[in-house]
Design a protein around this motif. Structure first.
Motif, PDB file in Angstrom:
ATOM      1  N   THR A 248       7.583  21.409  65.436  1.00  0.00           N
ATOM      2  CA  THR A 248       7.237  22.247  66.583  1.00  0.00           C
ATOM      3  C   THR A 248       8.375  22.288  67.598  1.00  0.00           C
ATOM      4  OG1 THR A 248       4.919  21.622  66.276  1.00  0.00           O
ATOM      5  CG2 THR A 248       5.490  22.634  68.360  1.00  0.00           C
ATOM      6  N   ILE A 252      10.888  25.555  68.624  1.00  0.00           N
ATOM      7  CA  ILE A 252      11.040  26.000  70.009  1.00  0.00           C
ATOM      8  C   ILE A 252      12.503  25.996  70.421  1.00  0.00           C
ATOM      9  CG2 ILE A 252      10.664  25.224  72.375  1.00  0.00           C
ATOM     10  CD1 ILE A 252       7.868  25.066  71.923  1.00  0.00           C
ATOM     11  N   VAL A 265       4.096  28.366  66.931  1.00  0.00           N
ATOM     12  CA  VAL A 265       4.207  27.195  67.797  1.00  0.00           C
ATOM     13  C   VAL A 265       2.846  26.845  68.390  1.00  0.00           C
ATOM     14  CG1 VAL A 265       5.120  26.381  70.012  1.00  0.00           C
ATOM     15  CG2 VAL A 265       6.653  27.409  68.333  1.00  0.00           C
TER      16      VAL A 265
END
Length: 546
Positions: A248, A252, A265
């Motif tokens: 995750t 990002i 996400v």
């Protein structure tokens, strides 16, 4: 050492979580099963080990008295190999003791009766150590890999290969270093699978394979299938939670400009929280969720998430201070400087020696400058820059933010005071050039190079800007800024074409311009830069790759 994400600066990376994970994560999910008694002993030694790691993270050293007590306590409770492994892992934290760590690992490696579990841990430790010591060319890691490849083919060899691959993929290093790690990890995983086909179904191999897919920017749909398969088979395990948190964060930091990633996400964040509600995971994921709310235009919802996270009773004092830093940077990103000031002042009051001191003081000074207190603001910035020279980490952070400070305030004069504008922008250039000269391998250098390139552009130094953008592309090829850097190179060539009458140069610049747009089309499908390149080259939307 506290770490901050400069690509998305409001995302604070918890130092305790990441340093401990850097040392133990791949070992944790690569260790083989043992007896219940051994597991109980392991849990106890791991708890004490973690306390020493946290102490080092907070103070930069480990008290010798506590270290001796640790060794004495477990001298007769665990095997000498087990104890030596933990000692080596602690030594590896300190740059001045890494030679001692390497010596212990190598002595353990020579022992003919070293069990498979500890052999894997030794190889993992050596991999991490090689990565830390030889970031530039991976030479030491290659020696380790070659020695393992020369071993007789066996299940043990296959597991060691998988351990080294996991160590490479989990180790820290700048994004430009990732390409070499991925190449070696892929080679090892392929060899391991050929030697022991059933290894492909085991958790360590699957986690390595998933990380490799993420590093290599695999199509988001294919990646989603692999992640779901991993969650179905291993969801809830410690390594699965750690890996999903890492996935995750990586998405990002490096993929947010691509179509479909933002939605993923959100989904992955909820899955991580469902698997493990521990405070460290919650704080990290909640910060990501707040960012997503802000991007959707809902700052109130983002602030509510931040406030709820700060109110968590499970947060330890150091975690809470770290969260204040991250939230302060998030507020800066949102343009809420008054809220950022409250966060930064609280941290500086309770932890005046934090590595983030330079960043916070410079950003507070920027607010003062914008409010008219220009002389005081500049004095504050120059003072913290001078003070930071005694501490490398603080100096790196401060140089970057001082360069950013002068670049930002120069914009106040761009249309009103050309002389003052030039003073500020040249100061920004000087500071950023100094940083890149002193610390070219630091994680911050990609952002510093990008910022410096934009300063060159503002001075119409387009060739210098192109070279600097190209440095980001060459050295940080997986960084989220790379597609935009390629686009900026194209725009610089357009400016060069406009500003010259030399026919030969014009043709050269046009050729380079078209080649740059073609490269964007080939490598960055789904990114906004891809759409711009398609438009510039007159390609219809139906030809876009989904």
């Amino acid at each position: 050492m506290k770490q901050f994400n400069h690509t998305y600066p409001y995302l604070y990376v918890f130092p305790k979580f990441h340093i401990y994970r850097a040392i133990t994560l791949s070992v944790c999910f690569l260790m083989l099963s043992s007896t219940a008694i051994a597991q109980d002993q392991e849990a106890t030694i791991e708890q004490d080990f973690e306390e020493l790691v946290v102490q080092y993270e907070e103070t930069g050293k480990i008290e010798q008295k506590k270290f001796r007590k640790f060794r004495q306590k477990y001298k007769d409770k665990v095997s000498s190999d087990e104890l030596n492994l933990h000692v080596a892992d602690l030594y590896r934290l300190n740059p001045n003791q890494r030679k001692d760590a390497k010596k212990i690992y190598k002595n353990l490696l020579k022992k003919p009766n070293l069990n498979e579990q500890n052999l894997i841990r030794v190889c993992d430790g050596l991999t991490q150590l090689c990565v830390v010591q030889d970031v530039a060319n991976l030479a030491n890691t290659d020696k380790l890999i070659d020695s393992v490849i020369r071993m007789p083919k066996s299940d043990k060899q296959a597991r060691i290969m998988c351990a080294i691959a996991g160590g490479l993929l989990e180790s820290f290093g700048n994004p430009g270093f990732v390409k070499g790690k991925c190449k070696r990890a892929k080679k090892l995983l392929n060899l391991a699978k050929d030697t022991m086909p059933e290894l492909h179904d085991e958790e360590p191999f699957r986690m390595c394979e998933l990380m490799l897919n993420v590093y290599e920017r695999q199509n988001i749909k294919d990646l989603d299938q692999k992640i779901n398969a991993v969650l179905d088979d291993f969801g809830g395990s410690e390594s699965c939670v750690d890996t999903m948190t890492w996935v995750t964060e990586w998405l990002i930091e490096n993929h947010m400009g691509y179509e479909g990633v933002s939605e993923k996400v959100d989904i992955y964040s909820e899955k991580v929280l469902a698997m493990n509600p521990d405070s460290e995971y919650v704080a990290i994921i909640k910060t990501l969720q707040a960012r997503r709310q802000y991007e959707k235009g809902n700052f109130k919802a983002a602030k509510r998430i931040m406030d709820e996270t700060l109110a968590m009773k499970e947060l330890k004092p150091d975690e809470k201070l770290g969260l204040y830093i991250g939230i302060g940077e998030f507020y800066l990103y949102c343009g809420k400087r008054d809220l950022a000031r409250e966060c930064f002042e609280k941290v500086l009051e309770e932890d005046p020696g934090t590595d983030a001191k330079g960043m916070m003081i410079v950003n507070l000074a920027k607010e003062s400058y914008l409010n008219g207190m220009k002389a005081d603001a500049v004095a504050s910035v120059e003072n913290v820059l001078a003070e930071s020279k005694a501490d490398k980490n603080l100096h790196i952070e401060t140089l970057f933010y001082v360069g950013d400070f002068y670049r930002d305030i120069s914009n106040m004069y761009i249309d009103e005071d050309k002389e003052q504008y030039d003073v500020c922008i040249k100061k920004a250039i000087a500071v950023l050039e100094e940083m890149l000269m002193l610390y070219p391998e630091d994680d911050t250098s990609a952002n510093a190079s990008n910022l410096l390139a934009s300063c060159y552009e503002s001075q119409e130094r387009y060739l210098d800007a192109i070279n600097m953008y190209q440095n980001v592309i060459d050295d940080w090829y997986l960084d989220s800024q790379v597609p935009t850097c390629q686009l900026n190179i194209a725009l610089c060539y357009e400016k060069l074409i406009e500003n010259t009458n030399d026919i030969a140069l014009i043709q050269t610049y046009k050729d380079n311009l078209n080649a740059t747009y073609e490269k964007i089309l080939q490598e960055f499908s789904g990114h906004h830069a891809h759409k711009i390149a398609r438009q510039k080259l007159g390609i219809q939307a139906k030809g876009d790759i989904q």
